[in-house]
Design a protein around this motif. Structure first.
Motif, PDB file in Angstrom:
ATOM      1  N   LEU A 105       4.289  16.222   2.909  1.00  0.00           N
ATOM      2  CA  LEU A 105       4.553  15.375   1.757  1.00  0.00           C
ATOM      3  C   LEU A 105       5.756  14.463   1.974  1.00  0.00           C
ATOM      4  O   LEU A 105       5.714  13.278   1.620  1.00  0.00           O
ATOM      5  CB  LEU A 105       4.770  16.248   0.515  1.00  0.00           C
ATOM      6  N   ASP A 106       6.834  14.983   2.561  1.00  0.00           N
ATOM      7  CA  ASP A 106       8.011  14.145   2.795  1.00  0.00           C
ATOM      8  C   ASP A 106       7.685  12.966   3.703  1.00  0.00           C
ATOM      9  O   ASP A 106       8.173  11.845   3.480  1.00  0.00           O
ATOM     10  CB  ASP A 106       9.148  14.970   3.407  1.00  0.00           C
ATOM     11  N   ASP A 107       6.863  13.207   4.725  1.00  0.00           N
ATOM     12  CA  ASP A 107       6.465  12.120   5.626  1.00  0.00           C
ATOM     13  C   ASP A 107       5.583  11.106   4.896  1.00  0.00           C
ATOM     14  O   ASP A 107       5.699   9.892   5.110  1.00  0.00           O
ATOM     15  CB  ASP A 107       5.721  12.680   6.834  1.00  0.00           C
TER      16      ASP A 107
ATOM     17  N   TRP B  30      -2.804  13.531  -1.007  1.00  0.00           N
ATOM     18  CA  TRP B  30      -1.735  14.154  -1.797  1.00  0.00           C
ATOM     19  C   TRP B  30      -1.901  13.883  -3.294  1.00  0.00           C
ATOM     20  O   TRP B  30      -1.400  14.660  -4.125  1.00  0.00           O
ATOM     21  CB  TRP B  30      -0.372  13.681  -1.315  1.00  0.00           C
TER      22      TRP B  30
ATOM     23  N   ILE C 207      11.891  10.442  -6.855  1.00  0.00           N
ATOM     24  CA  ILE C 207      11.609   9.316  -5.971  1.00  0.00           C
ATOM     25  C   ILE C 207      12.107   8.001  -6.568  1.00  0.00           C
ATOM     26  O   ILE C 207      12.047   6.964  -5.937  1.00  0.00           O
ATOM     27  CB  ILE C 207      10.097   9.231  -5.658  1.00  0.00           C
TER      28      ILE C 207
ATOM     29  N   TYR D 152       4.642  16.843  -8.109  1.00  0.00           N
ATOM     30  CA  TYR D 152       5.388  17.686  -7.181  1.00  0.00           C
ATOM     31  C   TYR D 152       6.882  17.761  -7.515  1.00  0.00           C
ATOM     32  O   TYR D 152       7.665  18.288  -6.728  1.00  0.00           O
ATOM     33  CB  TYR D 152       5.188  17.187  -5.748  1.00  0.00           C
TER      34      TYR D 152
ATOM     35  N   ILE E  42       5.623  10.439   1.685  1.00  0.00           N
ATOM     36  CA  ILE E  42       6.487   9.676   0.781  1.00  0.00           C
ATOM     37  C   ILE E  42       7.239   8.592   1.557  1.00  0.00           C
ATOM     38  O   ILE E  42       7.350   7.447   1.115  1.00  0.00           O
ATOM     39  CB  ILE E  42       7.464  10.609   0.050  1.00  0.00           C
ATOM     40  N   ALA E  43       7.757   8.956   2.733  1.00  0.00           N
ATOM     41  CA  ALA E  43       8.491   7.991   3.551  1.00  0.00           C
ATOM     42  C   ALA E  43       7.602   6.811   3.928  1.00  0.00           C
ATOM     43  O   ALA E  43       8.035   5.647   3.895  1.00  0.00           O
ATOM     44  CB  ALA E  43       9.047   8.674   4.796  1.00  0.00           C
TER      45      ALA E  43
ATOM     46  N   ARG F 137       9.256  15.530  -7.624  1.00  0.00           N
ATOM     47  CA  ARG F 137      10.109  14.860  -6.651  1.00  0.00           C
ATOM     48  C   ARG F 137      10.871  13.725  -7.325  1.00  0.00           C
ATOM     49  O   ARG F 137      10.301  12.975  -8.122  1.00  0.00           O
ATOM     50  CB  ARG F 137       9.287  14.297  -5.485  1.00  0.00           C
TER      51      ARG F 137
END
Length: 221
Positions: A181-183, A103, A210, A206, A185-186, A208
């Motif tokens: 991407l969400d996964d 990513w 965060i 992106y 980041i988690a 985001r």
């Protein structure tokens, strides 16, 4: 029996575009385009309205044997570590450290080096034994769910498999399938101190929110 031709044929999944194939094997679009034309003329692959597909599966098997022999004789490079999984013909997605690596377009590395380079991929649970056998043909070790100690594996590049029973959700980035991407980041937030630089890159690229590095927060006060 050219190595580039072999990589193309092995990496093709039905419906792939020339651009995706070029990205998968890290070869220029124009060079892959030329080889696609030659392979099409030789009836090894076919260009269709729905993308590229292999039509000569006997030749694909010969290419697989050739590439396995070549890679098993030499040290696998970091670049080739991300090409080889595409030859397996099985669905996968990069995860863990490699989710951050993909990513961020290769902009973030952590806890590995040229002498100890594990690659982390999600695979279908039903395919685990096939993956292990596949990597064995290339002279590469594979373990399940946990990164081994470097002294317990042969060679520098090795693979850590994370079996999934409920399917694999993947997005494509720079020719590589990677967890969404969400996964990603988690996963990074679970070990935030180690991944803070990657989270900064992702937040910026992106767009985001965060709440990234405390260093950045300090620098603005």
């Amino acid at each position: 029996m050219d190595a580039t031709a072999a990589k193309i044929v092995l990496a093709v999944q039905r419906g792939d575009s020339i651009n995706r194939i070029a990205s998968k094997i890290d070869v220029s679009y124009s060079w892959v385009y030329d080889w696609i034309e030659r392979l099409d003329d030789a009836d090894i692959i076919a260009k269709t309205d729905n993308g590229i597909q292999v039509v000569d599966h006997k030749m694909r098997q010969q290419y697989a044997e050739m590439m396995a022999a070549l890679y098993s004789r030499d040290t696998i490079s970091q670049e080739d570590a991300y090409v080889i999984p595409h030859f397996a013909g099985m669905e996968f997605a990069y995860t863990e450290i490699d989710a951050a690596y993909v990513w961020t377009h290769g902009g973030y590395q952590i806890a590995r080096n040229h002498d100890d380079y594990p690659v982390f991929i999600e695979v279908h649970d039903r395919d685990v034994e096939r993956w292990i056998a596949f990597f064995q043909r290339f002279g590469v070790d594979a373990t399940i769910n946990e990164r081994p100690d470097a002294s317990d594996v042969n060679g520098n590049v090795h693979y850590v498999l994370f079996p999934r029973t409920n399917g694999i959700d993947a997005e494509w980035v720079d020719g590589n399938p990677v967890i969404p991407l969400d996964d990603a980041i988690a996963q990074m937030i679970e070990n935030r101190p180690a991944y803070e630089p990657a989270l900064e890159i992702i937040a910026d690229e992106y767009d985001r929110d965060i709440d990234t590095s405390h260093h950045s927060a300090m620098s603005t006060t």
